[in-house]
Design a protein around this motif. Structure first.
Motif, mmCIF file in Angstrom:
data_model
loop_
_atom_site.group_PDB
_atom_site.id
_atom_site.type_symbol
_atom_site.label_atom_id
_atom_site.label_comp_id
_atom_site.label_asym_id
_atom_site.label_seq_id
_atom_site.Cartn_x
_atom_site.Cartn_y
_atom_site.Cartn_z
ATOM 1 N N GLN A 79 1.816 1.321 -7.719
ATOM 2 C CA GLN A 79 0.698 0.766 -6.960
ATOM 3 C C GLN A 79 -0.269 0.020 -7.866
ATOM 4 O O GLN A 79 -0.697 -1.095 -7.564
ATOM 5 C CB GLN A 79 -0.041 1.902 -6.238
ATOM 6 C CG GLN A 79 -1.183 1.446 -5.354
ATOM 7 C CD GLN A 79 -0.749 0.911 -4.014
ATOM 8 O OE1 GLN A 79 -0.960 1.523 -2.997
ATOM 9 N NE2 GLN A 79 -0.131 -0.255 -4.000
ATOM 10 N N MET A 80 -0.605 0.609 -8.991
ATOM 11 C CA MET A 80 -1.541 -0.031 -9.910
ATOM 12 C C MET A 80 -0.929 -1.248 -10.600
ATOM 13 O O MET A 80 -1.616 -2.256 -10.811
ATOM 14 C CB MET A 80 -2.026 0.980 -10.949
ATOM 15 C CG MET A 80 -2.786 2.167 -10.369
ATOM 16 S SD MET A 80 -4.237 1.710 -9.378
ATOM 17 C CE MET A 80 -5.330 1.061 -10.642
ATOM 18 N N ARG A 81 0.339 -1.172 -10.932
ATOM 19 C CA ARG A 81 0.999 -2.331 -11.549
ATOM 20 C C ARG A 81 1.036 -3.518 -10.593
ATOM 21 O O ARG A 81 0.811 -4.667 -10.995
ATOM 22 C CB ARG A 81 2.426 -1.980 -11.977
ATOM 23 C CG ARG A 81 2.531 -1.083 -13.197
ATOM 24 C CD ARG A 81 3.990 -0.789 -13.512
ATOM 25 N NE ARG A 81 4.724 -1.999 -13.851
ATOM 26 C CZ ARG A 81 6.044 -2.136 -13.775
ATOM 27 N NH1 ARG A 81 6.785 -1.117 -13.362
ATOM 28 N NH2 ARG A 81 6.626 -3.254 -14.120
ATOM 29 N N THR A 82 1.317 -3.247 -9.324
ATOM 30 C CA THR A 82 1.459 -4.319 -8.339
ATOM 31 C C THR A 82 0.119 -4.911 -7.935
ATOM 32 O O THR A 82 -0.061 -6.133 -7.922
ATOM 33 C CB THR A 82 2.172 -3.786 -7.081
ATOM 34 O OG1 THR A 82 3.433 -3.229 -7.440
ATOM 35 C CG2 THR A 82 2.379 -4.897 -6.064
ATOM 36 N N ASN A 83 -0.830 -4.049 -7.584
ATOM 37 C CA ASN A 83 -2.081 -4.512 -6.988
ATOM 38 C C ASN A 83 -3.185 -4.813 -7.985
ATOM 39 O O ASN A 83 -4.146 -5.506 -7.644
ATOM 40 C CB ASN A 83 -2.615 -3.459 -6.006
ATOM 41 C CG ASN A 83 -1.729 -3.284 -4.790
ATOM 42 O OD1 ASN A 83 -0.664 -3.877 -4.676
ATOM 43 N ND2 ASN A 83 -2.177 -2.456 -3.871
ATOM 44 N N PHE A 84 -3.058 -4.283 -9.202
ATOM 45 C CA PHE A 84 -4.124 -4.488 -10.188
ATOM 46 C C PHE A 84 -3.656 -5.193 -11.453
ATOM 47 O O PHE A 84 -4.112 -6.287 -11.772
ATOM 48 C CB PHE A 84 -4.771 -3.154 -10.544
ATOM 49 C CG PHE A 84 -5.746 -3.247 -11.680
ATOM 50 C CD1 PHE A 84 -6.891 -4.027 -11.559
ATOM 51 C CD2 PHE A 84 -5.530 -2.578 -12.876
ATOM 52 C CE1 PHE A 84 -7.798 -4.140 -12.612
ATOM 53 C CE2 PHE A 84 -6.419 -2.680 -13.925
ATOM 54 C CZ PHE A 84 -7.566 -3.458 -13.797
ATOM 55 N N CYS A 140 0.817 -1.210 0.000
ATOM 56 C CA CYS A 140 0.000 0.000 0.000
ATOM 57 C C CYS A 140 0.852 1.262 0.000
ATOM 58 O O CYS A 140 1.905 1.317 0.643
ATOM 59 C CB CYS A 140 -0.970 0.022 1.174
ATOM 60 S SG CYS A 140 -0.222 0.034 2.807
ATOM 61 N N VAL A 141 0.384 2.237 -0.752
ATOM 62 C CA VAL A 141 0.939 3.583 -0.748
ATOM 63 C C VAL A 141 -0.063 4.453 0.002
ATOM 64 O O VAL A 141 -1.253 4.471 -0.332
ATOM 65 C CB VAL A 141 1.136 4.124 -2.178
ATOM 66 C CG1 VAL A 141 1.582 5.583 -2.136
ATOM 67 C CG2 VAL A 141 2.158 3.276 -2.929
ATOM 68 N N LEU A 142 0.403 5.162 1.019
ATOM 69 C CA LEU A 142 -0.472 5.973 1.861
ATOM 70 C C LEU A 142 -0.071 7.436 1.772
ATOM 71 O O LEU A 142 1.104 7.771 1.919
ATOM 72 C CB LEU A 142 -0.388 5.503 3.317
ATOM 73 C CG LEU A 142 -0.797 4.055 3.574
ATOM 74 C CD1 LEU A 142 -0.465 3.652 5.003
ATOM 75 C CD2 LEU A 142 -2.277 3.856 3.299
#
Length: 293
Positions: A110-115, A94-96
């Motif tokens: 974040q999008m590459r990793t989680n989605f 997570c990026v906060l």
């Protein structure tokens, strides 16, 4: 032939810690065959040895790898036991930080990793599942994948996207005997929010001090390691959900439940969001109807 040769084969990403590790251990304890993955297996040699000593396998897999690399890793995984019955897309971070403060590079990562990574893994396992006309895809989302809160904008966005893809995929693959589930964990006692695993974006002046963004970042740091959720209990529910066994599994299969909520905190937040959506939909009904030709 080994005594568990007919047991389901699992491919679990993010197996080196948290829910992924707990589920890997639980599935193995039930005699199932598990292909565990992590970004860097050499960093956890004891875990690799533990899994392989029970008949499992361990592969290096980074969800930010290219489409072709992920396809090759999945082909290697399928070669171990001849198939993959259950895919668990669990790997994430997570990026906060405030939306205004987020660096573009962190949004993309974040999008590459989680989605994007989980979607590519789904695409890689689906042909085999379609051919056998059976399979289970379990995508681990988050409460934030249903209820976005301050300081969690891009993390929530990555999970919202994964949930949308899961919903669409569920409708598309049902005819092939493939099931899709979304797991909605609340706060569990894992290292997920540790500064060594998560990315905290320092608030700019406008979001510092008493602003809700800064206060949220302080709160998350304060409660690291004190969450009430048990990863081991979550793993048992996830296993039952995937297999249709036990009280949780029978309920989820019978009622065709898509979202498996884990944790009373997650249930409370999701319930509040649903109530607000219902309130808004009721209030705006006449306005919505007024826009037809």
């Amino acid at each position: 032939m080994s005594e568990n040769a007919g047991q389901p084969v699992w491919l679990i990403t993010g197996s080196s810690a948290g829910l992924g590790l707990a589920l890997t251990r639980y599935a193995l304890s039930q005699g199932h065959r598990v292909i565990a993955t992590s970004r860097s297996p050499p960093k956890t040699p004891d875990l690799v040895q533990e899994v392989e000593s029970q008949g499992g396998k361990w592969l290096a897999l980074d969800t930010t790898q290219t489409d072709q690399q992920i396809k090759e890793i999945v082909r290697q995984a399928e070669s171990f036991f001849g198939r993959i019955d259950v895919l668990v897309n669990n790997a994430a971070f997570c990026v906060l930080g405030a939306v205004e403060d987020l660096p573009d590079a962190d949004i993309v990562l974040q999008m590459r990793t989680n989605f994007l990574g989980p979607v590519r893994i789904m695409q890689a396992v689906l042909p085999g599942m379609r051919k056998r006309r059976s399979g289970m895809i379990m995508n681990v989302s988050s409460t934030q994948g249903f209820v976005a809160s301050h300081a969690c904008g891009v993390y929530a966005a990555s999970k919202f996207a994964l949930e949308a893809m899961s919903e669409a995929c569920r409708a598309e693959v049902a005819a092939f005997g493939i099931r899709v589930l979304i797991i909605e964990p609340g706060a569990f006692r894992t290292g997920f929010a540790n500064p060594s695993a998560a990315k905290y974006i320092e608030p700019s002046e406008a979001y510092a001090g008493e602003h809700v963004v800064n206060q949220r970042l302080i709160q998350v740091n304060k409660y690291i390691g004190t969450a009430m959720g048990s990863p081991e209990k979550a793993a048992m529910v996830m296993f039952e959900a995937a297999t249709g066994k036990g009280a949780a599994g029978e309920l989820i299969e019978k009622e065709k439940i898509l979202r498996v909520i884990l944790g009373p905190d997650s249930w409370k937040a999701i319930d509040m969001k649903i109530k607000e959506l219902r309130r808004s939909a009721d209030l705006i009904q006449e306005v919505a109807a007024s826009t037809n030709l």
